[in-house]
Design a protein around this motif. Structure first.
Motif, short mmCIF file in Angstrom:
data_model
loop_
_atom_site.label_atom_id
_atom_site.label_comp_id
_atom_site.label_asym_id
_atom_site.label_seq_id
_atom_site.Cartn_x
_atom_site.Cartn_y
_atom_site.Cartn_z
N ALA A 30 10.28 3.48 -0.96
CA ALA A 30 9.21 4.04 -1.79
C ALA A 30 8.89 5.48 -1.40
O ALA A 30 8.68 6.34 -2.27
CB ALA A 30 7.95 3.17 -1.68
N GLU B 58 8.78 0.24 2.18
CA GLU B 58 8.08 1.52 2.33
C GLU B 58 9.05 2.68 2.49
O GLU B 58 8.81 3.78 1.96
CB GLU B 58 7.12 1.47 3.52
CG GLU B 58 5.95 0.50 3.34
CD GLU B 58 5.09 0.80 2.12
OE1 GLU B 58 5.24 1.88 1.51
OE2 GLU B 58 4.26 -0.05 1.76
N GLU C 189 0.84 -1.19 0.00
CA GLU C 189 0.00 0.00 0.00
C GLU C 189 0.87 1.24 0.00
O GLU C 189 1.96 1.24 0.54
CB GLU C 189 -0.88 0.03 1.26
CG GLU C 189 -1.67 -1.23 1.49
CD GLU C 189 -2.71 -1.49 0.42
OE1 GLU C 189 -2.97 -0.58 -0.38
OE2 GLU C 189 -3.25 -2.59 0.38
N ALA C 190 0.37 2.28 -0.58
CA ALA C 190 1.09 3.54 -0.49
C ALA C 190 1.04 4.05 0.93
O ALA C 190 0.20 3.65 1.73
CB ALA C 190 0.46 4.57 -1.43
N SER C 191 1.95 4.93 1.24
CA SER C 191 2.00 5.47 2.59
C SER C 191 0.81 6.37 2.84
O SER C 191 0.17 6.85 1.92
CB SER C 191 3.29 6.26 2.78
OG SER C 191 3.31 7.35 1.89
N HIS D 61 7.96 0.46 -5.63
CA HIS D 61 7.64 -0.89 -5.15
C HIS D 61 7.82 -1.91 -6.28
O HIS D 61 8.32 -3.02 -6.06
CB HIS D 61 6.19 -0.96 -4.66
CG HIS D 61 5.97 -0.35 -3.30
ND1 HIS D 61 6.81 -0.54 -2.24
CD2 HIS D 61 4.97 0.45 -2.84
CE1 HIS D 61 6.35 0.11 -1.18
NE2 HIS D 61 5.23 0.72 -1.52
N TYR E 159 5.68 4.04 9.33
CA TYR E 159 6.16 4.67 8.09
C TYR E 159 7.26 5.68 8.38
O TYR E 159 8.31 5.69 7.73
CB TYR E 159 5.00 5.36 7.36
CG TYR E 159 4.30 4.46 6.38
CD1 TYR E 159 3.28 3.62 6.78
CD2 TYR E 159 4.68 4.44 5.05
CE1 TYR E 159 2.64 2.78 5.87
CE2 TYR E 159 4.06 3.60 4.13
CZ TYR E 159 3.03 2.79 4.56
OH TYR E 159 2.42 1.95 3.66
N HIS F 188 5.92 6.49 -5.88
CA HIS F 188 5.95 5.58 -4.74
C HIS F 188 5.64 4.15 -5.20
O HIS F 188 6.38 3.21 -4.90
CB HIS F 188 4.94 6.07 -3.70
CG HIS F 188 4.86 5.23 -2.46
ND1 HIS F 188 5.20 5.71 -1.21
CD2 HIS F 188 4.46 3.95 -2.26
CE1 HIS F 188 5.03 4.77 -0.31
NE2 HIS F 188 4.56 3.68 -0.92
ZN LIG Z 1 4.05 1.82 -0.24
#
Ligand SMILES: [Zn+2]
Length: 299
Positions: A184, A181, A21-23, A163, A228, A159
């Protein structure tokens, strides 16, 4: 403040499927285009005459974009995706590789609601990516993005492409979450990176033990923001010492031999206690922008 949904790790009979997942979106994060991703190379973009399942389709050498968007937006996505792929391979792997055998699919959903429903991710997710590994090689890559995300081109797309660049670089194992993460987020604009770095000192009483951090998956409680921030900080700290490709070699060796051995071999730390001592001095002094956040990626 949005929160990053929990990760999904599914073992399929045909291979390994990893979903990242994106941050979380930082409050007040910048909306300008990142100077790092102004396309600098000519990329052939082919808009296919026929659609697929209601999607229009465009292709570049390494990406296939499914969309219902303007040609201008699709071209921007195509250029930034290809440029980010080159930049991140150069930064983290130390060399630009040949074209991927299979294109990475990018699905441009019109709205966040469309994206959350179609991709099956929790509401408020900014973007997501996944890959499969078969017989030790990456068999597929895909990215899902909502087009109404204000930081789509400057932050979320770079981002998620990062990944995808890291996918498969650690054998058939998933990239460790903290490293995945952290790397990214470092593809995002400097202001976003600095937001994460400052957060560490503000949450100094909630930080993870570093040994736990490097071995854990996404936390399933409110500590995800701290996870994160601390991951970005630790990656940036180590990259500042020996450069980005050495950091990737450290993670590879850490997975194989244990991080204790790899810390001694790559950074000269006797153990996590030594690392924690030096990192804490760096991390807890981040109220002002730190020059290492701009220098990341310099070997
Ligand atoms: Zn991510």
């Amino acid at each position: 403040m949005t929160r990053c949904p929990a990760s999904i790790l599914l073992l399929l009979t045909s291979g390994l499927l990893v979903v990242g997942e994106a941050s979380p979106a930082p409050a007040g994060s910048p909306r300008r285009a990142s100077r790092h991703y102004a396309p600098r190379v000519a990329v052939p973009i082919r808009h296919l005459p026929d659609g697929v399942n209601g999607w229009s389709v465009a292709e570049t050498p390494n990406f296939r974009i499914y969309h219902q968007q303007s040609t201008r937006l699709v071209d921007d996505v195509a250029l930034i995706a290809e440029q980010t792929r080159v930049d991140m391979q150069d930064r983290w792997l130390g060399r630009v590789q040949g074209n991927w055998e299979q294109r990475c699919d990018i699905y441009l959903h019109a709205t966040g609601r469309d994206y959350w429903r179609s991709a099956g991710v929790p509401a408020l997710a900014r973007g997501s990516s996944r890959f499969t590994i078969r017989d030790g090689a990456v068999a597929s890559r895909s990215i899902d993005l909502p087009c109404d995300q204000p930081n789509l081109l400057a932050a979320v797309l770079p981002h998620e492409v990062t990944h995808m660049v890291l996918a498969g670089q650690f054998g058939d194992r998933p990239v460790p979450r903290w490293a995945d993460e952290g790397m990214a987020v470092l593809a995002e604009p400097d202001e976003v990176v600095e937001h994460h770095l400052r957060k560490v000192s503000r949450h100094r009483d909630e930080l993870f033990n570093l040994r736990l951090l490097v071995e854990m998956d996404y936390p399933k409680n409110r500590s995800v923001d701290v996870f994160y921030a601390q991951s970005v900080s630790l990656v940036n700290f180590l990259v500042g010492q020996r450069g980005a490709p050495e950091f990737v070699r450290f993670v590879k060796d850490g997975l194989r031999d244990g991080y204790g051995v790899a810390l001694r071999q790559h950074y000269g730390y006797r153990d996590f206690h030594d690392l924690d001592h030096d990192w804490a001095r760096y991390a807890l002094d981040q109220e002002s922008p730190h020059p290492e956040s701009a220098a990341v990626g310099t070997p």
